[in-house]
Design a protein around this motif. Sequence first.
Motif, PDB file in Angstrom:
ATOM      1  N   GLU A 232       0.844  -1.193   0.000  1.00 17.10           N
ATOM      2  CA  GLU A 232       0.000   0.000   0.000  1.00 17.10           C
ATOM      3  C   GLU A 232       0.878   1.241   0.000  1.00 17.10           C
ATOM      4  O   GLU A 232       2.100   1.180   0.217  1.00 17.10           O
ATOM      5  CB  GLU A 232      -0.904   0.000   1.231  1.00 17.10           C
ATOM      6  CG  GLU A 232      -1.945  -1.103   1.251  1.00 17.10           C
ATOM      7  CD  GLU A 232      -2.834  -1.005   2.478  1.00 17.10           C
ATOM      8  OE1 GLU A 232      -2.289  -0.821   3.584  1.00 17.10           O
ATOM      9  OE2 GLU A 232      -4.059  -1.112   2.325  1.00 17.10           O
ATOM     10  N   ASN A 233       0.256   2.377  -0.224  1.00 10.78           N
ATOM     11  CA  ASN A 233       0.970   3.646  -0.152  1.00 10.78           C
ATOM     12  C   ASN A 233       1.546   3.846   1.256  1.00 10.78           C
ATOM     13  O   ASN A 233       0.832   3.709   2.253  1.00 10.78           O
ATOM     14  CB  ASN A 233       0.014   4.792  -0.501  1.00 10.78           C
ATOM     15  CG  ASN A 233       0.681   6.148  -0.410  1.00 10.78           C
ATOM     16  OD1 ASN A 233       1.890   6.266  -0.562  1.00 10.78           O
ATOM     17  ND2 ASN A 233      -0.113   7.176  -0.169  1.00 10.78           N
ATOM     18  N   GLN A 234       2.834   4.148   1.345  1.00 11.65           N
ATOM     19  CA  GLN A 234       3.499   4.293   2.640  1.00 11.65           C
ATOM     20  C   GLN A 234       3.407   5.716   3.199  1.00 11.65           C
ATOM     21  O   GLN A 234       3.622   5.933   4.388  1.00 11.65           O
ATOM     22  CB  GLN A 234       4.974   3.899   2.517  1.00 11.65           C
ATOM     23  CG  GLN A 234       5.193   2.491   1.969  1.00 11.65           C
ATOM     24  CD  GLN A 234       4.630   1.439   2.898  1.00 11.65           C
ATOM     25  OE1 GLN A 234       5.104   1.279   4.018  1.00 11.65           O
ATOM     26  NE2 GLN A 234       3.615   0.720   2.437  1.00 11.65           N
ATOM     27  N   GLY A 235       3.119   6.692   2.341  1.00 14.33           N
ATOM     28  CA  GLY A 235       2.883   8.046   2.821  1.00 14.33           C
ATOM     29  C   GLY A 235       4.093   8.957   2.873  1.00 14.33           C
ATOM     30  O   GLY A 235       4.011  10.043   3.456  1.00 14.33           O
ATOM     31  N   TRP A 236       5.203   8.573   2.240  1.00 15.71           N
ATOM     32  CA  TRP A 236       6.398   9.427   2.332  1.00 15.71           C
ATOM     33  C   TRP A 236       6.218  10.740   1.565  1.00 15.71           C
ATOM     34  O   TRP A 236       6.664  11.796   2.028  1.00 15.71           O
ATOM     35  CB  TRP A 236       7.623   8.673   1.813  1.00 15.71           C
ATOM     36  CG  TRP A 236       7.980   7.502   2.678  1.00 15.71           C
ATOM     37  CD1 TRP A 236       7.777   6.188   2.417  1.00 15.71           C
ATOM     38  CD2 TRP A 236       8.568   7.559   3.979  1.00 15.71           C
ATOM     39  NE1 TRP A 236       8.217   5.409   3.469  1.00 15.71           N
ATOM     40  CE2 TRP A 236       8.704   6.226   4.434  1.00 15.71           C
ATOM     41  CE3 TRP A 236       8.995   8.593   4.802  1.00 15.71           C
ATOM     42  CZ2 TRP A 236       9.245   5.911   5.684  1.00 15.71           C
ATOM     43  CZ3 TRP A 236       9.542   8.289   6.040  1.00 15.71           C
ATOM     44  CH2 TRP A 236       9.667   6.962   6.467  1.00 15.71           C
ATOM     45  N   SER A 287       5.128  -0.410  17.681  1.00 12.69           N
ATOM     46  CA  SER A 287       4.491  -1.295  18.654  1.00 12.69           C
ATOM     47  C   SER A 287       4.666  -2.771  18.293  1.00 12.69           C
ATOM     48  O   SER A 287       3.866  -3.607  18.694  1.00 12.69           O
ATOM     49  CB  SER A 287       2.992  -0.970  18.782  1.00 12.69           C
ATOM     50  OG  SER A 287       2.409  -1.674  19.852  1.00 12.69           O
ATOM     51  N   GLY A 288       5.706  -3.082  17.538  1.00 17.10           N
ATOM     52  CA  GLY A 288       5.986  -4.467  17.190  1.00 17.10           C
ATOM     53  C   GLY A 288       5.011  -5.080  16.208  1.00 17.10           C
ATOM     54  O   GLY A 288       5.097  -6.274  15.906  1.00 17.10           O
ATOM     55  N   ARG A 289       4.104  -4.292  15.640  1.00 15.43           N
ATOM     56  CA  ARG A 289       3.060  -4.855  14.781  1.00 15.43           C
ATOM     57  C   ARG A 289       2.963  -4.185  13.416  1.00 15.43           C
ATOM     58  O   ARG A 289       2.667  -4.842  12.429  1.00 15.43           O
ATOM     59  CB  ARG A 289       1.685  -4.747  15.463  1.00 15.43           C
ATOM     60  CG  ARG A 289       1.516  -5.570  16.715  1.00 15.43           C
ATOM     61  CD  ARG A 289       0.080  -5.511  17.205  1.00 15.43           C
ATOM     62  NE  ARG A 289      -0.858  -5.975  16.187  1.00 15.43           N
ATOM     63  CZ  ARG A 289      -2.182  -5.846  16.286  1.00 15.43           C
ATOM     64  NH1 ARG A 289      -2.709  -5.250  17.349  1.00 15.43           N
ATOM     65  NH2 ARG A 289      -2.970  -6.293  15.320  1.00 15.43           N
ATOM     66  N   TRP A 290       3.189  -2.873  13.397  1.00 13.45           N
ATOM     67  CA  TRP A 290       2.925  -2.113  12.182  1.00 13.45           C
ATOM     68  C   TRP A 290       4.245  -1.589  11.604  1.00 13.45           C
ATOM     69  O   TRP A 290       5.108  -1.118  12.326  1.00 13.45           O
ATOM     70  CB  TRP A 290       1.986  -0.933  12.469  1.00 13.45           C
ATOM     71  CG  TRP A 290       0.740  -1.379  13.172  1.00 13.45           C
ATOM     72  CD1 TRP A 290       0.499  -1.375  14.511  1.00 13.45           C
ATOM     73  CD2 TRP A 290      -0.415  -1.953  12.572  1.00 13.45           C
ATOM     74  NE1 TRP A 290      -0.731  -1.888  14.797  1.00 13.45           N
ATOM     75  CE2 TRP A 290      -1.324  -2.257  13.618  1.00 13.45           C
ATOM     76  CE3 TRP A 290      -0.790  -2.239  11.254  1.00 13.45           C
ATOM     77  CZ2 TRP A 290      -2.569  -2.828  13.375  1.00 13.45           C
ATOM     78  CZ3 TRP A 290      -2.034  -2.793  11.020  1.00 13.45           C
ATOM     79  CH2 TRP A 290      -2.903  -3.079  12.076  1.00 13.45           C
ATOM     80  N   VAL A 291       4.349  -1.656  10.285  1.00  7.74           N
ATOM     81  CA  VAL A 291       5.551  -1.147   9.628  1.00  7.74           C
ATOM     82  C   VAL A 291       5.657   0.351   9.876  1.00  7.74           C
ATOM     83  O   VAL A 291       4.663   1.095   9.789  1.00  7.74           O
ATOM     84  CB  VAL A 291       5.510  -1.440   8.112  1.00  7.74           C
ATOM     85  CG1 VAL A 291       6.678  -0.754   7.404  1.00  7.74           C
ATOM     86  CG2 VAL A 291       5.554  -2.948   7.861  1.00  7.74           C
ATOM     87  N   ASN A 292       6.852   0.797  10.204  1.00  9.11           N
ATOM     88  CA  ASN A 292       7.096   2.208  10.509  1.00  9.11           C
ATOM     89  C   ASN A 292       7.125   3.025   9.221  1.00  9.11           C
ATOM     90  O   ASN A 292       8.163   3.164   8.575  1.00  9.11           O
ATOM     91  CB  ASN A 292       8.408   2.348  11.276  1.00  9.11           C
ATOM     92  CG  ASN A 292       8.705   3.803  11.630  1.00  9.11           C
ATOM     93  OD1 ASN A 292       7.825   4.649  11.611  1.00  9.11           O
ATOM     94  ND2 ASN A 292       9.956   4.080  11.961  1.00  9.11           N
ATOM     95  N   ASN A 293       5.984   3.558   8.839  1.00  7.95           N
ATOM     96  CA  ASN A 293       5.902   4.481   7.714  1.00  7.95           C
ATOM     97  C   ASN A 293       5.019   5.656   8.133  1.00  7.95           C
ATOM     98  O   ASN A 293       4.340   5.595   9.162  1.00  7.95           O
ATOM     99  CB  ASN A 293       5.371   3.779   6.457  1.00  7.95           C
ATOM    100  CG  ASN A 293       3.971   3.215   6.627  1.00  7.95           C
ATOM    101  OD1 ASN A 293       3.059   3.894   7.097  1.00  7.95           O
ATOM    102  ND2 ASN A 293       3.780   1.946   6.251  1.00  7.95           N
ATOM    103  N   PRO A 294       5.021   6.755   7.380  1.00  8.89           N
ATOM    104  CA  PRO A 294       4.291   7.950   7.823  1.00  8.89           C
ATOM    105  C   PRO A 294       2.800   7.745   8.045  1.00  8.89           C
ATOM    106  O   PRO A 294       2.234   8.302   9.000  1.00  8.89           O
ATOM    107  CB  PRO A 294       4.562   8.945   6.688  1.00  8.89           C
ATOM    108  CG  PRO A 294       5.886   8.530   6.141  1.00  8.89           C
ATOM    109  CD  PRO A 294       5.894   7.031   6.216  1.00  8.89           C
TER     110      PRO A 294
END
Length: 334
Positions: A232-236, A287-294
């Motif tokens: 999906e779109n990561q938002g950068w 939080s150990g669950r979600w990929v760190n993107n904007p």
Amino acid sequence: MKLIRKAIATVSRFFMKGLAVLATLVRPGQPTALVVTPLSRPEERPRMRALWIVLATVVGLGMMGLAGAFAFIYSGIYDIAAYRPHLEITNKVLTLVKRRSVEFHARDLIVPELDDADLIQRGFVLYRDHCVSCHGAPGEARAPMGVGVNPNPPPLEKAVEDWSHAEVAWITAYGLKMAGMPAFGLGKGPLDLWAITAFVKRLNTLPPEEYRNMVAATRGEYPMAEIRWLPENQGWELLEQRSDDDRGRRLVEYYGCTSCHRIPGAPGLQAMSGPPLHNWRVRHYISGRWVNNPINLARWIQNPQAMDPKTAMPNVGVTEEDAWAIAGFLYTLE
């Protein structure tokens, strides 16, 4: 050990003979078996004598160093066991050699289009068969056989941030010496190698839950139609438009973020009941669950319970606009 002592004695004997011969070259009138044509005038001979002494010393020290290295290698003192890590200097040298070699050999590879759902799905199957035992996967540990490898096989979620797509493909095809990385190019066609590369690229945006769904789908335990093979779109790009670093720094204080977190450059208590937020950009998960993107970070800041109902992170009423400003500030932290 007798052989080592004999080698050292031989080197020392030749070293002393060399000094004696060099000394005769710079002492006029001294008996010598060599016929030497003077290369300098008498007033230059003291300087030439010093030059020869320095040269002889350098050569002698070099020969002694080689003898010492030979003695060290032959003695077997160096522990080559896989469970002991390399010396720090060895790690740095090997890392530099690896980096430069891969960059050089992969420089002419032409990368095909990798954002292809069928290609990524093919790469997923190959990754499960050949790679996960050593490198693990999002939310999945590597197999016991991958634990004792030295150097440790790294998780590949961040691989595309350290290596280009061409470099990932080259490493996959040809492997790495002294790293336990096999060459999968043997017996694999170009399509399979680029498929693995495409999935490794996808790993960078793949949260553990989605990966588990992929595994379940290949076993017929989850609807294949619901799998998102493409990211999906990561938002950068959106972050560049909506972030405001200075405003984000002020909002961190306004919403009391430093009452739980240590945040570089932000005023406040700098408490430690929550994790410190320095180097936020290099972290892979939220939080150990979600990929760190904007996009995920802005959602998390605005309403953490909506993403993880069991989190201790409180909902402090951050607006969407403020969440993007705070997210932009956090990505600047070092």
